[in-house]
Design a protein around this motif. Sequence first.
Motif, PDB file in Angstrom:
ATOM      1  N   GLN A   2      -2.396   8.639  -5.794  1.00 56.28           N
ATOM      2  CA  GLN A   2      -2.486   7.248  -6.198  1.00 56.28           C
ATOM      3  C   GLN A   2      -2.425   7.042  -7.713  1.00 56.28           C
ATOM      4  OE1 GLN A   2      -2.528   4.747  -3.908  1.00 56.28           O
ATOM      5  NE2 GLN A   2      -2.164   6.459  -2.516  1.00 56.28           N
ATOM      6  N   LEU A   3      -1.944   8.057  -8.457  1.00 58.79           N
ATOM      7  CA  LEU A   3      -1.945   7.960  -9.920  1.00 58.79           C
ATOM      8  C   LEU A   3      -1.121   6.789 -10.403  1.00 58.79           C
ATOM      9  CD1 LEU A   3      -2.697   9.045 -12.688  1.00 58.79           C
ATOM     10  CD2 LEU A   3      -0.761  10.620 -12.544  1.00 58.79           C
ATOM     11  N   LEU A   4       0.100   6.595  -9.866  1.00 59.97           N
ATOM     12  CA  LEU A   4       0.964   5.523 -10.337  1.00 59.97           C
ATOM     13  C   LEU A   4       0.316   4.165 -10.124  1.00 59.97           C
ATOM     14  CD1 LEU A   4       4.527   6.718  -9.263  1.00 59.97           C
ATOM     15  CD2 LEU A   4       3.545   6.666 -11.552  1.00 59.97           C
ATOM     16  N   GLY A   5      -0.331   3.978  -8.975  1.00 61.62           N
ATOM     17  CA  GLY A   5      -1.016   2.721  -8.715  1.00 61.62           C
ATOM     18  C   GLY A   5      -2.121   2.453  -9.719  1.00 61.62           C
ATOM     19  N   ARG A   6      -2.819   3.500 -10.118  1.00 59.83           N
ATOM     20  CA  ARG A   6      -3.914   3.331 -11.073  1.00 59.83           C
ATOM     21  C   ARG A   6      -3.398   3.023 -12.472  1.00 59.83           C
ATOM     22  NH1 ARG A   6      -8.433   7.884 -10.363  1.00 59.83           N
ATOM     23  NH2 ARG A   6      -9.529   6.410 -11.720  1.00 59.83           N
ATOM     24  N   LEU A   7      -2.131   3.354 -12.730  1.00 55.90           N
ATOM     25  CA  LEU A   7      -1.553   3.089 -14.049  1.00 55.90           C
ATOM     26  C   LEU A   7      -0.896   1.714 -14.130  1.00 55.90           C
ATOM     27  CD1 LEU A   7       0.143   6.515 -14.913  1.00 55.90           C
ATOM     28  CD2 LEU A   7      -2.160   5.731 -15.484  1.00 55.90           C
ATOM     29  N   GLU A   8      -0.760   1.030 -13.016  1.00 56.42           N
ATOM     30  CA  GLU A   8      -0.059  -0.257 -13.027  1.00 56.42           C
ATOM     31  C   GLU A   8      -0.952  -1.359 -13.590  1.00 56.42           C
ATOM     32  OE1 GLU A   8       2.635  -3.105 -10.109  1.00 56.42           O
ATOM     33  OE2 GLU A   8       1.596  -1.362  -9.290  1.00 56.42           O
ATOM     34  N   ILE A   9      -0.360  -2.208 -14.430  1.00 56.31           N
ATOM     35  CA  ILE A   9      -1.082  -3.373 -14.951  1.00 56.31           C
ATOM     36  C   ILE A   9      -1.114  -4.421 -13.854  1.00 56.31           C
ATOM     37  CG2 ILE A   9      -1.158  -5.170 -16.717  1.00 56.31           C
ATOM     38  CD1 ILE A   9       0.395  -3.295 -18.567  1.00 56.31           C
ATOM     39  N   LYS A  10      -2.304  -4.769 -13.394  1.00 57.53           N
ATOM     40  CA  LYS A  10      -2.445  -5.716 -12.296  1.00 57.53           C
ATOM     41  C   LYS A  10      -2.430  -7.169 -12.781  1.00 57.53           C
ATOM     42  CE  LYS A  10      -3.269  -2.422  -9.190  1.00 57.53           C
ATOM     43  NZ  LYS A  10      -3.461  -1.242 -10.019  1.00 57.53           N
ATOM     44  N   SER A  11      -2.832  -7.397 -14.019  1.00 58.90           N
ATOM     45  CA  SER A  11      -2.983  -8.749 -14.540  1.00 58.90           C
ATOM     46  C   SER A  11      -1.678  -9.253 -15.168  1.00 58.90           C
ATOM     47  CB  SER A  11      -4.101  -8.781 -15.594  1.00 58.90           C
ATOM     48  OG  SER A  11      -4.062  -9.979 -16.348  1.00 58.90           O
ATOM     49  N   ARG A  12      -1.130 -10.307 -14.609  1.00 56.90           N
ATOM     50  CA  ARG A  12       0.079 -10.915 -15.195  1.00 56.90           C
ATOM     51  C   ARG A  12      -0.201 -11.402 -16.613  1.00 56.90           C
ATOM     52  NH1 ARG A  12       4.968 -13.373 -14.036  1.00 56.90           N
ATOM     53  NH2 ARG A  12       5.391 -15.309 -15.158  1.00 56.90           N
ATOM     54  N   GLN A  13      -1.389 -11.951 -16.845  1.00 60.68           N
ATOM     55  CA  GLN A  13      -1.708 -12.455 -18.182  1.00 60.68           C
ATOM     56  C   GLN A  13      -1.766 -11.321 -19.195  1.00 60.68           C
ATOM     57  OE1 GLN A  13      -1.816 -15.783 -19.019  1.00 60.68           O
ATOM     58  NE2 GLN A  13      -1.738 -14.876 -21.081  1.00 60.68           N
ATOM     59  N   LYS A  14      -2.265 -10.158 -18.791  1.00 58.67           N
ATOM     60  CA  LYS A  14      -2.276  -9.001 -19.684  1.00 58.67           C
ATOM     61  C   LYS A  14      -0.857  -8.599 -20.065  1.00 58.67           C
ATOM     62  CE  LYS A  14      -6.680  -7.552 -20.103  1.00 58.67           C
ATOM     63  NZ  LYS A  14      -7.355  -7.248 -21.397  1.00 58.67           N
ATOM     64  N   ILE A  15       0.060  -8.675 -19.093  1.00 60.81           N
ATOM     65  CA  ILE A  15       1.458  -8.358 -19.374  1.00 60.81           C
ATOM     66  C   ILE A  15       2.029  -9.353 -20.391  1.00 60.81           C
ATOM     67  CG2 ILE A  15       3.787  -8.355 -18.381  1.00 60.81           C
ATOM     68  CD1 ILE A  15       2.588  -7.161 -15.840  1.00 60.81           C
ATOM     69  N   ILE A  16       1.778 -10.628 -20.177  1.00 59.18           N
ATOM     70  CA  ILE A  16       2.289 -11.652 -21.090  1.00 59.18           C
ATOM     71  C   ILE A  16       1.692 -11.480 -22.484  1.00 59.18           C
ATOM     72  CG2 ILE A  16       2.306 -14.143 -21.563  1.00 59.18           C
ATOM     73  CD1 ILE A  16       2.410 -14.533 -18.484  1.00 59.18           C
ATOM     74  N   ASP A  17       0.388 -11.227 -22.553  1.00 58.69           N
ATOM     75  CA  ASP A  17      -0.260 -11.015 -23.850  1.00 58.69           C
ATOM     76  C   ASP A  17       0.365  -9.829 -24.578  1.00 58.69           C
ATOM     77  OD1 ASP A  17      -1.928 -13.131 -23.299  1.00 58.69           O
ATOM     78  OD2 ASP A  17      -3.642 -11.887 -22.742  1.00 58.69           O
ATOM     79  N   PHE A  18       0.607  -8.752 -23.843  1.00 56.29           N
ATOM     80  CA  PHE A  18       1.220  -7.570 -24.454  1.00 56.29           C
ATOM     81  C   PHE A  18       2.616  -7.894 -24.977  1.00 56.29           C
ATOM     82  CE2 PHE A  18       4.065  -3.881 -23.808  1.00 56.29           C
ATOM     83  CZ  PHE A  18       3.573  -3.079 -24.816  1.00 56.29           C
ATOM     84  N   LEU A  19       3.418  -8.593 -24.176  1.00 63.00           N
ATOM     85  CA  LEU A  19       4.771  -8.942 -24.604  1.00 63.00           C
ATOM     86  C   LEU A  19       4.748  -9.710 -25.920  1.00 63.00           C
ATOM     87  CD1 LEU A  19       6.385 -10.022 -21.209  1.00 63.00           C
ATOM     88  CD2 LEU A  19       6.956  -7.997 -22.552  1.00 63.00           C
ATOM     89  N   ASN A  20       3.822 -10.629 -26.049  1.00 64.33           N
ATOM     90  CA  ASN A  20       3.826 -11.453 -27.252  1.00 64.33           C
ATOM     91  C   ASN A  20       3.065 -10.838 -28.423  1.00 64.33           C
ATOM     92  OD1 ASN A  20       5.624 -13.481 -26.590  1.00 64.33           O
ATOM     93  ND2 ASN A  20       4.099 -14.581 -25.396  1.00 64.33           N
ATOM     94  N   GLU A  21       2.498  -9.649 -28.211  1.00 63.72           N
ATOM     95  CA  GLU A  21       1.970  -8.872 -29.340  1.00 63.72           C
ATOM     96  C   GLU A  21       3.040  -7.960 -29.945  1.00 63.72           C
ATOM     97  OE1 GLU A  21      -1.237  -6.698 -27.656  1.00 63.72           O
ATOM     98  OE2 GLU A  21      -2.583  -8.428 -27.526  1.00 63.72           O
TER      99      GLU A  21
END
Length: 210
Positions: A2-21
């Motif tokens: 289950q390593l890949l699952g544990r590495l996935e970003i679950k939060s869409r907002q976290k993804i958006i925040d990262f993109l705009n950083e």
Amino acid sequence: MQLLGRLEIKSRQKIIDFLNEEHVGRIASIDKNGFPQVIPMNFVFANDAIYMHSHPRGEKIENIKQNSRVGFEVDRELEFLPSYFTHPTDASQADTLYISVVIKGTGVIISDNNEKAMALNALMEKYQPEGNYESLTAGMPVVEEVAVIKVVPHEMRGKYKVGQHMDKNARISLAENILRRNSDTARRTLKLMGFEVVENKVKMIEDPQW
């Protein structure tokens, strides 16, 4: 495993925040011969899409007009982990902590000047947050003179590796090694890992969940 699952970003907002950083992303399009072309670009995530400005003529523009299927990728290397953190001589033990986002979507060359002006203003707000510029409007000649590429995501996935896949003791040991090595990014990485540094020692304050 289950390593890949544990590495996935679950939060869409976290993804958006990262993109705009992040300041540089890479758009992948398909050229007339069927080969992928990857170009680094400044970008902004706004209104649920990626926007980039471009010269109105060029290969990536022609690629998107011919085939609207595109990819977009952004990544940040957080910390290189030397092999000697875990083994005195085995180079294969070297690793990296990172954050990455990969988008599969539809590329569009925007023709509406109101949307172009919105995107260009969003880019300026991201890259020049201190202001000192005149906001763009649809009627300005410069809006006509540049191209704006929009990527509408069909799939947007993120991965992060900050030690969350390790047990507590292993994570603490890794944090101590990172602090000891003291790279330019060490303290920022430790914060993302859920540690603070007190009197030059690491202290776990949270279990990071993205």
